[in-house]
Design a protein around this motif. Structure first.
Motif, short mmCIF file in Angstrom:
data_model
loop_
_atom_site.label_atom_id
_atom_site.label_comp_id
_atom_site.label_asym_id
_atom_site.label_seq_id
_atom_site.Cartn_x
_atom_site.Cartn_y
_atom_site.Cartn_z
N CYS A 142 0.83 -1.22 0.00
CA CYS A 142 0.00 0.00 0.00
C CYS A 142 0.86 1.26 0.00
CB CYS A 142 -0.93 0.01 1.22
SG CYS A 142 -2.22 -1.23 1.09
N ARG A 143 1.87 1.28 0.86
CA ARG A 143 2.75 2.44 0.98
C ARG A 143 3.40 2.76 -0.36
NH1 ARG A 143 5.47 0.17 4.91
NH2 ARG A 143 7.43 -0.19 3.81
N ARG A 144 3.88 1.74 -1.06
CA ARG A 144 4.64 1.96 -2.28
C ARG A 144 3.76 2.12 -3.51
NH1 ARG A 144 10.22 1.78 -0.35
NH2 ARG A 144 10.85 1.72 -2.54
N SER A 145 2.59 1.48 -3.51
CA SER A 145 1.72 1.56 -4.70
C SER A 145 0.84 2.79 -4.66
CB SER A 145 0.82 0.32 -4.78
OG SER A 145 -0.11 0.32 -3.71
N GLY A 146 0.61 3.33 -3.46
CA GLY A 146 -0.35 4.43 -3.35
C GLY A 146 -1.79 3.96 -3.32
N ALA A 147 -2.00 2.66 -3.18
CA ALA A 147 -3.36 2.13 -3.08
C ALA A 147 -3.78 2.09 -1.61
CB ALA A 147 -3.43 0.72 -3.67
N THR A 148 -5.00 2.53 -1.35
CA THR A 148 -5.59 2.33 -0.03
C THR A 148 -6.36 1.01 -0.06
OG1 THR A 148 -5.70 4.65 0.57
CG2 THR A 148 -7.37 3.20 1.55
N LEU A 149 -6.11 0.18 0.94
CA LEU A 149 -6.70 -1.15 0.97
C LEU A 149 -7.24 -1.45 2.37
CD1 LEU A 149 -7.15 -4.06 -0.24
CD2 LEU A 149 -4.79 -4.56 0.45
N HIS A 150 -8.50 -1.80 2.42
CA HIS A 150 -9.09 -2.31 3.66
C HIS A 150 -9.27 -3.81 3.49
CE1 HIS A 150 -10.61 1.53 5.62
NE2 HIS A 150 -10.08 1.94 4.47
N GLU A 164 -5.77 -16.86 2.36
CA GLU A 164 -6.01 -17.07 0.93
C GLU A 164 -7.18 -16.22 0.44
OE1 GLU A 164 -5.40 -21.07 -0.34
OE2 GLU A 164 -6.70 -20.84 -2.08
N ALA A 165 -8.25 -16.16 1.23
CA ALA A 165 -9.40 -15.30 0.87
C ALA A 165 -8.97 -13.84 0.79
CB ALA A 165 -10.52 -15.48 1.90
N SER A 166 -8.06 -13.41 1.67
CA SER A 166 -7.64 -12.01 1.67
C SER A 166 -6.83 -11.68 0.42
CB SER A 166 -6.88 -11.66 2.95
OG SER A 166 -5.61 -12.28 2.98
N PHE A 167 -5.95 -12.58 -0.01
CA PHE A 167 -5.16 -12.33 -1.23
C PHE A 167 -6.05 -12.37 -2.48
CE2 PHE A 167 -0.58 -11.85 -0.56
CZ PHE A 167 -0.49 -12.07 0.81
N LYS A 168 -7.00 -13.31 -2.50
CA LYS A 168 -7.90 -13.37 -3.65
C LYS A 168 -8.80 -12.14 -3.70
CE LYS A 168 -8.47 -18.41 -4.11
NZ LYS A 168 -9.31 -19.55 -3.67
N ALA A 169 -9.30 -11.73 -2.55
CA ALA A 169 -10.19 -10.56 -2.50
C ALA A 169 -9.44 -9.31 -2.92
CB ALA A 169 -10.77 -10.41 -1.10
N ALA A 170 -8.22 -9.15 -2.43
CA ALA A 170 -7.42 -7.98 -2.81
C ALA A 170 -7.18 -7.98 -4.32
CB ALA A 170 -6.09 -7.99 -2.05
N ALA A 171 -6.86 -9.14 -4.88
CA ALA A 171 -6.60 -9.24 -6.32
C ALA A 171 -7.84 -8.85 -7.12
CB ALA A 171 -6.17 -10.66 -6.67
N ARG A 172 -8.98 -9.40 -6.74
CA ARG A 172 -10.22 -9.12 -7.46
C ARG A 172 -10.60 -7.64 -7.37
NH1 ARG A 172 -13.19 -13.08 -10.65
NH2 ARG A 172 -12.00 -14.96 -10.26
N ALA A 173 -10.43 -7.06 -6.20
CA ALA A 173 -10.78 -5.65 -6.03
C ALA A 173 -9.79 -4.75 -6.78
CB ALA A 173 -10.83 -5.30 -4.55
N LEU A 174 -8.50 -5.06 -6.71
CA LEU A 174 -7.50 -4.25 -7.42
C LEU A 174 -7.73 -4.31 -8.93
CD1 LEU A 174 -4.35 -5.12 -5.28
CD2 LEU A 174 -5.28 -2.82 -5.60
N ARG A 175 -8.04 -5.51 -9.41
CA ARG A 175 -8.31 -5.67 -10.85
C ARG A 175 -9.44 -4.76 -11.30
NH1 ARG A 175 -11.51 -10.95 -12.73
NH2 ARG A 175 -12.08 -10.32 -14.83
N ARG A 176 -10.55 -4.74 -10.55
CA ARG A 176 -11.69 -3.89 -10.91
C ARG A 176 -11.33 -2.41 -10.78
NH1 ARG A 176 -14.04 -7.08 -14.05
NH2 ARG A 176 -15.19 -8.82 -13.15
N ALA A 177 -10.56 -2.08 -9.75
CA ALA A 177 -10.24 -0.67 -9.49
C ALA A 177 -9.35 -0.07 -10.57
CB ALA A 177 -9.59 -0.52 -8.11
#
Ligand SMILES: [Mn+2]
Length: 196
Positions: A142-150, A164-177
């Motif tokens: 987050c610090r280096r990418s400038g993405a805010t992630l909850h 595993e759910a957290s990495f998949k969820a982050a991937a899916r949300a980042l992809r859409r964003a």
């Protein structure tokens, strides 16, 4: 093509990473930490990111530097690949189940990297992987990418499933964003004209 390569060498880790934001989900991951390889492979797959990573770290100390520095490099690559973030959707969220685990990821590609991380109490280890380093990974990303992630656990018992759910969820949300939103196609999606 939104693409970046990162080479980073310190006394603790040596990392070579390539990242394509517009890929097909291909991953060649060799971090030196098996569980992290597993997480990054599914992160690439669900994000439709192409990622190659080779890390040689001081794993004889522990996995901390390897995991954190991989987050630094992935964050740097993400920021570099996206450039001025013109045309992106910016916001996205998903609540993603994996068996009994349910995790929400909400993303704002804001330019201000903030992590809000509440996965509750986890087992200390998954195999030899220290689960507290997952937070260090996302914090660095987050610090280096400038993405805010909850990242928030709703339910879940098994630590492997929750992570595993957290990495998949982050991937899916980042992809859409980072998808191009035609209504913002030639704009930076901020009323102030700049994402920072
Ligand atoms: Mn698994």
């Amino acid at each position: 093509m939104r693409y970046a390569e990162i080479n980073r060498s310190t006394s603790e880790t040596e990392i070579k990473l390539s990242f394509s934001a517009d890929g097909v989900g291909d991953a060649e991951i060799d971090s030196g930490a098996g569980f992290l390889d597993h997480m990054l492979t599914l992160f690439a797959h669900h994000g439709r990111f192409d990622i190659t990573l080779r890390c040689r770290g001081d794993v004889e100390t522990d996995l901390h530097h390897t995991v954190e520095d991989t987050g630094i490099c992935l964050g740097d690559a993400f920021a570099k690949a996206l450039g001025d973030r013109r045309g992106i959707t910016r916001y996205a969220d998903i609540t993603l189940p994996m068996d009994e685990a349910l995790v929400t990821a909400a993303v704002d590609i804001s330019g201000r990297g903030v992590l809000v991380y509440d996965l509750g109490t986890l087992a200390e280890k998954v195999g030899v992987f220290d689960t507290e380093t997952a937070r260090e990974f996302w914090s660095a990303f987050c610090r280096r990418s400038g993405a805010t992630l909850h990242l928030r656990r709703i339910t879940g018992e098994n630590t492997h499933h929750i992570l595993e759910a957290s990495f998949k969820a982050a991937a899916r949300a980042l992809r859409r964003a980072i998808e191009i939103d035609e209504q913002f196609a030639d704009e930076v999606p901020s009323s102030k004209g700049l994402l920072e």
